[in-house]
Design an enzyme around this catalytic site. Structure first.
Site, PDB file in Angstrom:
ATOM      1  N   THR A  85     -14.563 -82.820 -70.108  1.00 51.37           N
ATOM      2  CA  THR A  85     -14.805 -83.748 -71.217  1.00 51.37           C
ATOM      3  C   THR A  85     -15.913 -83.341 -72.514  1.00 51.37           C
ATOM      4  OG1 THR A  85     -16.712 -84.870 -69.979  1.00 51.37           O
ATOM      5  CG2 THR A  85     -14.421 -85.656 -69.627  1.00 51.37           C
ATOM      6  N   THR A 105     -28.882 -80.943 -53.852  1.00 53.60           N
ATOM      7  CA  THR A 105     -29.110 -80.004 -55.127  1.00 53.60           C
ATOM      8  C   THR A 105     -29.467 -80.963 -56.288  1.00 53.60           C
ATOM      9  OG1 THR A 105     -26.840 -79.799 -55.578  1.00 53.60           O
ATOM     10  CG2 THR A 105     -27.966 -78.206 -54.280  1.00 53.60           C
ATOM     11  N   ASN A 134     -31.135 -82.071 -60.198  1.00 50.40           N
ATOM     12  CA  ASN A 134     -32.077 -81.577 -61.084  1.00 50.40           C
ATOM     13  C   ASN A 134     -33.394 -82.621 -60.941  1.00 50.40           C
ATOM     14  OD1 ASN A 134     -31.491 -84.033 -62.552  1.00 50.40           O
ATOM     15  ND2 ASN A 134     -29.738 -83.120 -63.671  1.00 50.40           N
ATOM     16  N   PHE A 141     -34.494 -85.061 -63.087  1.00 53.68           N
ATOM     17  CA  PHE A 141     -34.103 -86.286 -63.117  1.00 53.68           C
ATOM     18  C   PHE A 141     -33.556 -87.216 -62.205  1.00 53.68           C
ATOM     19  CE2 PHE A 141     -31.125 -89.397 -65.308  1.00 53.68           C
ATOM     20  CZ  PHE A 141     -32.164 -90.551 -65.433  1.00 53.68           C
ATOM     21  N   SER A 188     -33.352 -77.621 -61.623  1.00 56.12           N
ATOM     22  CA  SER A 188     -34.013 -77.463 -62.986  1.00 56.12           C
ATOM     23  C   SER A 188     -35.040 -78.484 -63.163  1.00 56.12           C
ATOM     24  CB  SER A 188     -32.909 -77.369 -64.013  1.00 56.12           C
ATOM     25  OG  SER A 188     -32.642 -78.652 -64.163  1.00 56.12           O
ATOM     26  N   VAL A 224     -30.816 -69.731 -71.136  1.00 55.24           N
ATOM     27  CA  VAL A 224     -29.825 -69.059 -72.222  1.00 55.24           C
ATOM     28  C   VAL A 224     -29.625 -70.295 -73.158  1.00 55.24           C
ATOM     29  CG1 VAL A 224     -27.515 -68.328 -72.501  1.00 55.24           C
ATOM     30  CG2 VAL A 224     -28.763 -67.812 -70.401  1.00 55.24           C
ATOM     31  N   GLY A 227     -23.745 -76.275 -62.602  1.00 56.54           N
ATOM     32  CA  GLY A 227     -23.860 -77.042 -61.742  1.00 56.54           C
ATOM     33  C   GLY A 227     -23.002 -76.889 -60.179  1.00 56.54           C
ATOM     34  N   ASP A 228     -22.035 -77.205 -60.554  1.00 61.84           N
ATOM     35  CA  ASP A 228     -20.831 -76.941 -59.622  1.00 61.84           C
ATOM     36  C   ASP A 228     -20.828 -75.620 -58.905  1.00 61.84           C
ATOM     37  OD1 ASP A 228     -20.048 -79.616 -60.397  1.00 61.84           O
ATOM     38  OD2 ASP A 228     -18.791 -78.623 -61.810  1.00 61.84           O
TER      39      ASP A 228
END
Length: 312
Positions: free
Chosen positions: A46, A143, A145, A147, A182, A221, A229-230
């Site tokens: 998307t 897993t 992040n 947040f 992250s 990067v 992430g997947d």
């Protein structure tokens, strides 16, 4: 690799790499049998200007699972789930996982609780209680992040100590392996690096619990990638399978695969886009097939530091 069958319930795209397209090939390359249920089927991810496609309903998910069950082939060693934006779909996933865990008590559920990033939710808010109360308690490997970890625990992460505490809170909710993929914590190696942390509960021979905690400085990067992430969750599944008691090794290999794939992708994208131009979403699709050798045997380029082994 006998007996390594993964049920992966994620998005599918016709073109590009996200969800099941990001997870299936690398897992297959590493010797896993992957059964995939496509939660959506879109033309592309998307982030493009246009996208079209279909969404699988909770009922349709159940129909597919029933078919698997009727043939008595509903035995899995791993389950992998990622992005979902519908509570009834997520609750159906929970029902399926509970049933599969009854059939195989040693089944490992790898859950990427995709809810948002950088302080904003990009799924409906009513998914949070479903993750918190139903999904995370079933997960063996989680897993989030930063947040997402904060959302799940209700605690903000400002320091490494906070992060350690949040990971311990997440352990208490269920998962014995937690990786914060992250964070916004400052890296000792400077602002060109982001910090990821991991924690694995270990039961010692005398029955007491301890945990191995690690931290990694990952090179940043300057581009937006989709599907990373997947890929991360899929690679963590694979490498924790190969290193079940060594989170350090599993994370080093996982992050190194990511590094090689991303590096190959950005190099290619910049070449195609031309000097001074920002690559388009189509040009930034992960160079997955081209990275087959790196996926199979990643040169370790990021070393994980052991923070502590704390007894509880």
């Amino acid at each position: 690799m006998h007996g390594c069958r993964v049920l992966s319930i994620q998005s599918h795209v016709v073109r590009g790499y996200v969800g099941n397209k990001s997870a299936t090939f690398p897992l297959q390359v590493l010797g896993f049998e992957v059964d995939s249920i496509n939660s959506v089927q879109f033309s592309n991810h998307t982030g493009y200007a246009h996208w079209k496609g279909q969404v699988l309903t909770a009922e349709e998910l159940n129909v597919l699972y029933e078919g698997i069950k009727l043939n008595k082939v509903n035995h899995y060693d791993y389950i992998l789930t990622g992005y979902s934006r519908d509570t009834s779909f997520l609750e159906m996933v929970v029902d399926i996982i509970q049933e599969l865990k009854k059939a195989n008590p040693s089944l490992v559920y790898v859950c990427d609780p995709v809810m948002g990033d950088h302080g904003a939710m990009y799924v409906p808010e009513n998914l949070l209680p479903v993750y918190k109360d139903k999904v995370v308690p079933l997960a063996d490997i989680l897993t989030p992040n930063q947040f997402e970890a904060e959302l799940l625990t209700g605690k903000k992460i400002n320091t490494e100590e906070d992060a350690v505490e949040v990971m311990d809170l997440l352990h208490k909710m269920g998962p014995e392996t937690v990786v914060l993929t992250s964070t916004d914590l400052p890296s000792k190696q400077g602002d060109q690096f982001l910090v990821a942390l991991g924690s694995q509960k270990i039961v010692k021979p005398d029955g007491t619990n301890t945990s191995q905690k690690i931290c990694m400085d990952i090179p940043k990067v300057d581009a937006v990638f989709v599907g990373t992430g997947d890929l991360f969750a899929a690679m963590l599944l694979a490498w924790t399978h190969h290193h079940p008691k060594d989170l350090k090794a599993a994370c080093e290999k996982t992050v190194s695969v990511m590094h090689h794939v991303i590096k190959r992708t950005i190099t290619y994208a910049n070449e195609i886009a031309g000097p001074g131009k920002r690559p388009s979403p189509a040009q930034l699709e992960l160079r997955m097939v081209q990275s087959k050798a790196d996926i199979e045997n990643p040169a370790v380029v990021v070393e994980a530091k052991v923070l502590q082994k704390s007894s509880h």
